[in-house]
Scaffold this active site. Sequence first.
Site, PDB file in Angstrom:
ATOM      1  N   HIS A   1      -8.619  -3.950  -2.747  1.00  0.00           N
ATOM      2  CA  HIS A   1      -7.776  -3.120  -1.873  1.00  0.00           C
ATOM      3  C   HIS A   1      -8.252  -1.666  -1.893  1.00  0.00           C
ATOM      4  CE1 HIS A   1      -3.671  -1.982  -0.198  1.00  0.00           C
ATOM      5  NE2 HIS A   1      -4.116  -0.828  -0.647  1.00  0.00           N
ATOM      6  N   GLU A   2      -8.489  -1.137  -3.098  1.00  0.00           N
ATOM      7  CA  GLU A   2      -8.862   0.283  -3.219  1.00  0.00           C
ATOM      8  C   GLU A   2     -10.270   0.535  -2.688  1.00  0.00           C
ATOM      9  OE1 GLU A   2      -6.437   2.102  -3.674  1.00  0.00           O
ATOM     10  OE2 GLU A   2      -5.104   0.584  -4.516  1.00  0.00           O
TER      11      GLU A   2
ATOM     12  N   HIS B   1     -10.177   0.915   0.946  1.00  0.00           N
ATOM     13  CA  HIS B   1      -9.763   2.262   1.371  1.00  0.00           C
ATOM     14  C   HIS B   1     -10.963   3.188   1.519  1.00  0.00           C
ATOM     15  CE1 HIS B   1      -5.427   2.534   1.664  1.00  0.00           C
ATOM     16  NE2 HIS B   1      -5.227   1.979   0.488  1.00  0.00           N
TER      17      HIS B   1
ATOM     18  N   CYS C   1       0.859  -1.183   0.000  1.00  0.00           N
ATOM     19  CA  CYS C   1       0.000   0.000   0.000  1.00  0.00           C
ATOM     20  C   CYS C   1       0.893   1.231   0.000  1.00  0.00           C
ATOM     21  CB  CYS C   1      -0.884  -0.013   1.254  1.00  0.00           C
ATOM     22  SG  CYS C   1      -2.005   1.395   1.371  1.00  0.00           S
TER      23      CYS C   1
HETATM   24 ZN   LIG Z   1      -3.541   1.115  -0.241  1.00  0.00          ZN
END
Ligand SMILES: [Zn+2]
Length: 186
Positions: A131-132, A135, A89
Site C-alpha cells: 500500500h505504502e 503511494h 488509507c
Molecule cells: Zn494510504
Amino acid sequence: MTVQPIRLFGDPVLRTPADPVVDFDVELRKLVADLTDTMREQNGAGLAAPQLGVGLRVFTFDVDDVVGHLVNPVLEFPDAEEQDGPEGCLSIPGLYFDTKRRQNVIAKGFNRYGDPMQIVGTGLMARCVQHETDHLDGVLFLDRLDPAGRKEAMKAIRQAEWYDPATPPTVKLDPHASGSLFGLGR
Ligand SMILES: [Zn+2]
C-alpha cells in the site's frame, strides 16, 4: 518532531510519483520523524511521504507493534500467493474496502542514515508495504479494486463528509461580456 496535516483524496500530490531520496541528511530524518508521529497520532498502519505533501520515496509503518521506515523501497515477491481483506488509507479516512494483495513481500531499501535494509513481510505487513509503496508511485488502493468495487468506493467517497469535490476555483463570468474568461463557456 511534529504531527503534520494529512493530504486527502483529491489532492494532486497523491497522484504524483515521488522522487528517489538522494541526500540522507537531517531533512530526511526530520521527515521520517514527522511521518512516524503523524502515523501514530492517527493510529495508522503506515504513512507515505506524499501524504504529507512531500514527493520523496519514504514511508513509515506500524504493524503488530513493529514501527519502522523504509527509503527508496523496491519490492520483490517470493511467490504468487495472494490475500484478500479490508484495506483503508489515512488519505481516504473512515472507508475500508476488500483489496487483493500479495501475501508475501520482500522490500529492499535504506534506513534514514543510508544503510541498506530490507523488510520480509507477510500478511498485514506485506499489505502495508505494498500500500505504502503504491503511494510513492501515485497509486491509491482504490486503483487495485475491481471495477464494481471502485464504483462503490467512489460513491462512498463522494458522500464522505471530509470530501471536498475537486471543483475548479469559482470563476464568475459576466453574462454580458463577449467571449469568455479563461477559455471557459464556449
Ligand atoms: Zn494510504
